[in-house]
Design an enzyme around this catalytic site. Structure first.
Site, PDB file in Angstrom:
ATOM      1  N   GLY A  48       0.619  -1.039  -0.016  1.00 39.99           N
ATOM      2  CA  GLY A  48       0.046   0.044   0.474  1.00 39.99           C
ATOM      3  C   GLY A  48       0.824   1.422  -0.274  1.00 39.99           C
ATOM      4  N   ASN A  52       3.783   1.723   2.693  1.00 41.47           N
ATOM      5  CA  ASN A  52       5.351   2.295   2.190  1.00 41.47           C
ATOM      6  C   ASN A  52       6.165   3.638   2.349  1.00 41.47           C
ATOM      7  OD1 ASN A  52       4.529  -0.478   0.954  1.00 41.47           O
ATOM      8  ND2 ASN A  52       4.609   0.061  -1.179  1.00 41.47           N
ATOM      9  N   GLN A 172      -1.361   6.208  -9.680  1.00 37.91           N
ATOM     10  CA  GLN A 172      -2.304   5.240  -9.869  1.00 37.91           C
ATOM     11  C   GLN A 172      -3.854   5.921 -10.449  1.00 37.91           C
ATOM     12  OE1 GLN A 172      -0.589   4.040  -7.306  1.00 37.91           O
ATOM     13  NE2 GLN A 172       0.262   2.354  -7.235  1.00 37.91           N
ATOM     14  N   ASN A 195       5.137  10.135 -12.366  1.00 39.18           N
ATOM     15  CA  ASN A 195       6.791   9.521 -13.105  1.00 39.18           C
ATOM     16  C   ASN A 195       6.558   9.960 -14.172  1.00 39.18           C
ATOM     17  OD1 ASN A 195       4.595   8.098 -14.527  1.00 39.18           O
ATOM     18  ND2 ASN A 195       5.061   6.632 -13.172  1.00 39.18           N
ATOM     19  N   GLY A 256       9.155   3.877  -5.994  1.00 42.94           N
ATOM     20  CA  GLY A 256       8.475   5.144  -6.381  1.00 42.94           C
ATOM     21  C   GLY A 256       7.882   5.507  -4.572  1.00 42.94           C
ATOM     22  N   ASP A 257       7.463   4.320  -4.179  1.00 42.31           N
ATOM     23  CA  ASP A 257       7.104   5.218  -2.650  1.00 42.31           C
ATOM     24  C   ASP A 257       8.354   5.085  -1.502  1.00 42.31           C
ATOM     25  OD1 ASP A 257       4.320   4.766  -3.399  1.00 42.31           O
ATOM     26  OD2 ASP A 257       4.448   2.975  -2.781  1.00 42.31           O
TER      27      ASP A 257
END
Length: 325
Positions: A48, A52, A172, A195, A256-257
């Site tokens: 999640g 994260n 997302q 991103n 990314g997290d």
């Protein structure tokens, strides 16, 4: 600096496919795809986006506030996060739904096919941020990560109404949300994280150009995969930060997290943006070398040795005192 992180709380079911998805997809038959992959391995990991990020901040020595919704099956996960420096007292526990679940298969080229069951995440829209702020003595920044879309809009609106600085990180959920909601999520943000693909999607869906988006946020942070990160601010030259050399490449989930965790930690330490991004890139490198977004170990001496190698002794000296060890 008190930072709250809102977003999905989930368990990750991570599988590895030894082949390449591209070799199994027939271009003129994509409308009738029916494929089954025999995978080599299954790892069940905590995940999640919000936990994260909070985990990464916790191992760097901060105490972030986790805000999200989970199921009654969250008890063991809560204990894990508590032990790693995360404040979990503001997590809403559903009486009827399980914690969200992310199921992902990664191929030999590190491409991914995934699905996500929302479960208790749908109740995040019922969370109010002001009681969280009251409990911890105020909030200096709220990162609004991928979550129940209604929750994301509500949290953003509350931050604007109450004057709480916020970072927009829709990731997302950009694919699911329409342009109007995305505009609501990012306008007035102190930071916007995406991103490269998400940056283009944001521009396409909102109808705003890159320059118009930059004018509506304080700082635009765009991760570039293996190329690192670019930071843009109105009237200033872009800041470009590369990535440290990897010792291995095990799994990209949660990279990314981890970058966000390191970047937010740098902000909390009041480091310059370039230095904060370097901390983020170094932490992200640890994650890509490990299977699972919260399975890495931060050994401070090793971290600083690699950081100095990547960014130089002067940069390392600025960070070392905050990281400790």
């Amino acid at each position: 600096m008190r930072i709250a992180v809102t977003g999905s709380i989930a368990t990750d079911h991570l599988m590895t496919f030894p082949g390449r998805f591209a070799e199994l997809l027939v271009a003129d038959q994509l409308q009738t795809v029916s494929l089954s992959f025999l995978v080599d391995a299954l790892e069940i990991r905590r995940g999640g986006v919000a936990p994260n990020i909070c985990f990464g901040m916790g191992v760097l020595g901060l105490r972030p506030v986790l805000v999200g919704a989970a199921g009654a099956d969250f008890a063991e996960y809560r204990s894990w996060l508590d032990r790693h420096g995360v404040d979990t007292a503001s997590v809403r526990i559903s009486e009827v739904l399980h914690t969200a679940r992310f199921v992902c298969t990664t191929d030999a080229d590190h491409n991914q096919i995934a699905s996500f069951y929302a479960g208790a995440m749908s109740e995040a829209r019922q969370i109010e941020l002001q009681p969280v702020a009251d409990r911890v003595g105020g909030l200096d920044l709220v990162l609004i990560g991928a979550d129940d879309p209604e929750a994301m809009v509500r949290h953003t609106d509350e931050c604007r109404t109450r004057g709480i600085p916020f970072a927009a990180d829709p990731s997302q959920q950009l694919a699911r949300m329409d342009g109007e909601d995305i505009r609501l999520l990012i306008e007035g943000a102190d930071y916007l994280f995406t991103n490269e693909y998400e940056a283009a999607l944001t521009e396409s869906k909102t109808g705003w150009s890159a320059e118009e988006i930059l004018a509506k946020v304080g700082t635009r942070v765009t991760t570039l995969g293996a190329q690192g990160v670019r930071i843009d601010r109105v009237g200033e030259q872009p800041i470009l930060v590369g990535t440290p050399e990897e010792e291995a490449k095990a799994d990209p989930t949660g990279v990314g997290d981890a970058f966000r965790a390191g970047f937010l930690s740098g902000l909390s330490w009041q480091l310059p943006l370039e230095r904060a991004a370097q901390v983020g890139c170094m932490l992200a490198t640890l994650v890509i070398e490990t299977v699972g977004p919260q399975e890495y170990e931060l050994r401070r001496g090793h971290f600083m040795e690699r950081f100095a190698k990547a960014y130089g002794p002067e940069a390392a000296a600025e960070v070392r005192g905050h990281l400790g060890g």
